[in-house]
Design an enzyme around this catalytic site. Sequence first.
Site, PDB file in Angstrom:
ATOM      1  N   LEU A 172      45.608  50.703  46.402  1.00 36.10           N
ATOM      2  CA  LEU A 172      46.342  49.498  46.018  1.00 36.10           C
ATOM      3  C   LEU A 172      46.959  48.870  47.273  1.00 36.10           C
ATOM      4  O   LEU A 172      47.461  49.579  48.150  1.00 36.10           O
ATOM      5  CB  LEU A 172      47.452  49.863  45.024  1.00 36.10           C
ATOM      6  CG  LEU A 172      48.163  48.696  44.342  1.00 36.10           C
ATOM      7  CD1 LEU A 172      47.197  47.897  43.465  1.00 36.10           C
ATOM      8  CD2 LEU A 172      49.326  49.206  43.496  1.00 36.10           C
ATOM      9  N   ASN A 187      39.359  40.051  47.591  1.00 41.39           N
ATOM     10  CA  ASN A 187      38.700  41.307  47.223  1.00 41.39           C
ATOM     11  C   ASN A 187      37.376  40.968  46.563  1.00 41.39           C
ATOM     12  O   ASN A 187      37.231  39.911  45.957  1.00 41.39           O
ATOM     13  CB  ASN A 187      39.578  42.083  46.233  1.00 41.39           C
ATOM     14  CG  ASN A 187      38.925  43.398  45.822  1.00 41.39           C
ATOM     15  OD1 ASN A 187      38.370  44.120  46.659  1.00 41.39           O
ATOM     16  ND2 ASN A 187      38.959  43.711  44.534  1.00 41.39           N
ATOM     17  N   HIS A 189      34.758  42.466  43.654  1.00 38.70           N
ATOM     18  CA  HIS A 189      34.664  43.422  42.539  1.00 38.70           C
ATOM     19  C   HIS A 189      33.240  43.319  41.993  1.00 38.70           C
ATOM     20  O   HIS A 189      32.717  42.215  41.851  1.00 38.70           O
ATOM     21  CB  HIS A 189      35.700  43.054  41.472  1.00 38.70           C
ATOM     22  CG  HIS A 189      35.719  44.012  40.330  1.00 38.70           C
ATOM     23  ND1 HIS A 189      36.296  45.262  40.422  1.00 38.70           N
ATOM     24  CD2 HIS A 189      35.220  43.921  39.064  1.00 38.70           C
ATOM     25  CE1 HIS A 189      36.156  45.896  39.271  1.00 38.70           C
ATOM     26  NE2 HIS A 189      35.505  45.097  38.424  1.00 38.70           N
ATOM     27  N   ASP A 230      42.673  43.919  40.644  1.00 39.06           N
ATOM     28  CA  ASP A 230      41.677  42.979  40.099  1.00 39.06           C
ATOM     29  C   ASP A 230      42.255  41.837  39.258  1.00 39.06           C
ATOM     30  O   ASP A 230      41.564  41.310  38.380  1.00 39.06           O
ATOM     31  CB  ASP A 230      40.643  43.736  39.226  1.00 39.06           C
ATOM     32  CG  ASP A 230      39.969  44.855  39.993  1.00 39.06           C
ATOM     33  OD1 ASP A 230      39.765  44.702  41.209  1.00 39.06           O
ATOM     34  OD2 ASP A 230      39.645  45.890  39.371  1.00 39.06           O
TER      35      ASP A 230
HETATM   36  C1  GRF Z   1      31.172  47.106  46.234  1.00 40.14           C
HETATM   37  O1  GRF Z   1      30.408  47.284  45.096  1.00 40.14           O
HETATM   38  C2  GRF Z   1      32.395  46.258  45.939  1.00 40.14           C
HETATM   39  O2  GRF Z   1      32.185  45.344  44.916  1.00 40.14           O
HETATM   40  C3  GRF Z   1      33.400  47.280  45.509  1.00 40.14           C
HETATM   41  O3  GRF Z   1      33.153  48.401  46.301  1.00 40.14           O
HETATM   42  C4  GRF Z   1      31.794  48.401  46.722  1.00 40.14           C
HETATM   43  C5  GRF Z   1      31.784  48.519  48.213  1.00 40.14           C
HETATM   44  O4  GRF Z   1      30.482  48.687  48.697  1.00 40.14           O
HETATM   45  N1  GRF Z   1      34.750  46.784  45.586  1.00 40.14           N
HETATM   46  P1  GRF Z   1      30.215  48.684  50.264  1.00 40.14           P
HETATM   47  O5  GRF Z   1      31.125  49.746  50.865  1.00 40.14           O
HETATM   48  O6  GRF Z   1      30.527  47.323  50.773  1.00 40.14           O
HETATM   49  O7  GRF Z   1      28.761  49.048  50.399  1.00 40.14           O
END
Ligand code: GRF
Length: 295
Positions: A172, A187, A189, A230
Amino acid sequence: MESRVLFSSQLYFPPPVQNRDNSIAPSLLAPPSRNALSFSFPTPLTRSAMRIGQPLVKAAPIVAEVDDVSRRDGVIIIKRKKLAVFVSGGGSNFKKIHEGCSVGSVHGDVVLLVTNNKDCGGAEYARSNGIPVLVFPKGRREPSDGLSSTELVDVLREYGVDFVLLAGYLKLIPVELVQAFPKRILNIHPALLPAFGGKGLYGERVHKAVLASGARYSGPTIHFVDEEYDSGRILAQSAVRVNANDTPEELAKRVLREEHKLYVEVVAAICEERIKWREDGVPLIQSKGNSDEYY
Ligand code: GRF
């Protein structure tokens, strides 16, 4: 009145002719270099409300928020932005953003990598590319390695960080950081928020929840960060079809491919000052080719 916009860029302009604030020396501005990224649009700096095609947007005028933009001799100059990326794992989104900076599609540079896991793939990539790695928060086993929240904010300020990009960072974000960088933390998601988000919904769990729900579409969401998981304002999304026989791994792979494209596009937009806040608080991205278009 039309204004010309130029982006200072290490790729297009060699360092000796750049000013200390990363903007381009006036002598370079007219005529623009063959390689300079420039375009014209109707004075966005002075308009408080903009005409947009979609009824939803028409109802609420847009207020342009302008930072790090200056005018010299009638030319708008946009400063190259400094980015801090936060990761906990492999860092594939971080690598794509870093590549975007290197090839010139992003008008910025990753100046810091922050991680809670100093041995993760993202941290290794940063070290091998000369990007300083900070550990945050302090680990339980080796607390001397990590920074406190206030130390982190201080270091980000010392480096002149413009935007914080969370890319698979699982901790967090402390309130001190959210307050120090208002509307400057993003961020990504791996599902379409506001569904399938919140505490505990990360990684494979997200894709399992999407499949279990029967949703026919998933895809990445990029949002601003507030004090909750989120829940900040949504800035961009991209839809990915969910197939009837998808496994969580297959869906994750397709969503991740979209994440890479979307995050680079969004980071390019923030670095070019193309985020405009609608009066009701919804952030929109101004199209690069047409300043009257938003998405
Ligand atoms: C991604 O799927 C992102 O959406 C999520 O964590 C993952 C990170 O993947 N928050 P990477 O480390 O960028 O390959």
